[in-house]
Design a protein around this motif. Sequence first.
Motif, mmCIF file in Angstrom:
data_model
loop_
_atom_site.group_PDB
_atom_site.id
_atom_site.type_symbol
_atom_site.label_atom_id
_atom_site.label_comp_id
_atom_site.label_asym_id
_atom_site.label_seq_id
_atom_site.Cartn_x
_atom_site.Cartn_y
_atom_site.Cartn_z
ATOM 1 N N ALA A 67 -7.907 -19.627 -3.922
ATOM 2 C CA ALA A 67 -6.461 -19.363 -4.615
ATOM 3 C C ALA A 67 -5.496 -20.268 -4.028
ATOM 4 O O ALA A 67 -5.536 -20.482 -2.908
ATOM 5 N N ALA A 75 -1.549 -21.887 -4.019
ATOM 6 C CA ALA A 75 -0.053 -21.770 -4.415
ATOM 7 C C ALA A 75 0.553 -22.914 -3.822
ATOM 8 O O ALA A 75 0.435 -23.461 -2.669
ATOM 9 N N ASP A 93 -7.381 -18.909 -8.459
ATOM 10 C CA ASP A 93 -6.474 -18.898 -8.927
ATOM 11 C C ASP A 93 -5.212 -20.041 -8.429
ATOM 12 O O ASP A 93 -5.624 -20.452 -7.431
ATOM 13 N N THR A 94 -4.499 -20.489 -9.242
ATOM 14 C CA THR A 94 -3.494 -21.422 -8.999
ATOM 15 C C THR A 94 -2.082 -20.864 -9.434
ATOM 16 O O THR A 94 -2.003 -20.364 -10.545
ATOM 17 N N THR A 95 -1.136 -21.192 -8.666
ATOM 18 C CA THR A 95 0.205 -20.836 -9.122
ATOM 19 C C THR A 95 1.189 -21.854 -8.505
ATOM 20 O O THR A 95 1.054 -22.270 -7.267
ATOM 21 N N LYS A 96 2.459 -21.784 -8.756
ATOM 22 C CA LYS A 96 3.422 -22.366 -7.891
ATOM 23 C C LYS A 96 4.022 -21.463 -7.052
ATOM 24 O O LYS A 96 4.450 -20.270 -7.349
ATOM 25 N N GLY A 97 4.392 -22.101 -5.880
ATOM 26 C CA GLY A 97 5.163 -21.264 -4.986
ATOM 27 C C GLY A 97 5.126 -22.088 -3.398
ATOM 28 O O GLY A 97 4.473 -23.097 -3.349
ATOM 29 N N ARG A 122 3.466 -23.376 -0.309
ATOM 30 C CA ARG A 122 2.110 -23.772 -0.049
ATOM 31 C C ARG A 122 1.407 -22.606 0.756
ATOM 32 O O ARG A 122 1.770 -22.175 1.711
#
Length: 178
Positions: A21, A23, A54-58, A60
């Motif tokens: 995962a 971010a 999972d990948t997301t913006k936020g 690090r």
Amino acid sequence: LAVNVSDMAAMGAQPRWALLAVALPAATESWIEKFARGFFACADTYGVDVIGGDTTKGPRNLCVTIFGEVPQGAALRRSGARPGDEIWVSGTPGRAALGLAHLQGRIVLAEPQLADCLAALHRPQPRVELGLALRGLATAAIDVSDGLLADLGLILEASGVAAQLRLAVSPAPTFADQ
């Protein structure tokens, strides 16, 4: 991933699958490519299949979850040390810490020690084969990546024993009643 594989090795487990995962606030394509190349090279080296994540913006954050296999009753646990057991350490503890201290400017290392310590920091080498070989032989085990004394303390606490360390002497140090 290597840190997680090392934890599996210390339990006598065969690492099998991992989730990643991620971010990131922002990342260049180059950074992502280099990270992925290193991560998947490590997975290939140790026979770990990356099965999702999972990948997301936020802010690090990189989180790896690893799964492995060990025969029932064969896992090496922190709580298995007994009085009279010998304490063994593989490798040379402290190399990665020295590399980090050099990068932080707290010490100065010269070659070839610098290259060796930076390699230990940037590319840890999990001892999977050793962990598998210790099944049925060792009574307790732990990855000492947090430091020999800190991690030995975890075994001592979980096992309810004390230890005497005599470095560079024979026979090996042994556990004693607490």
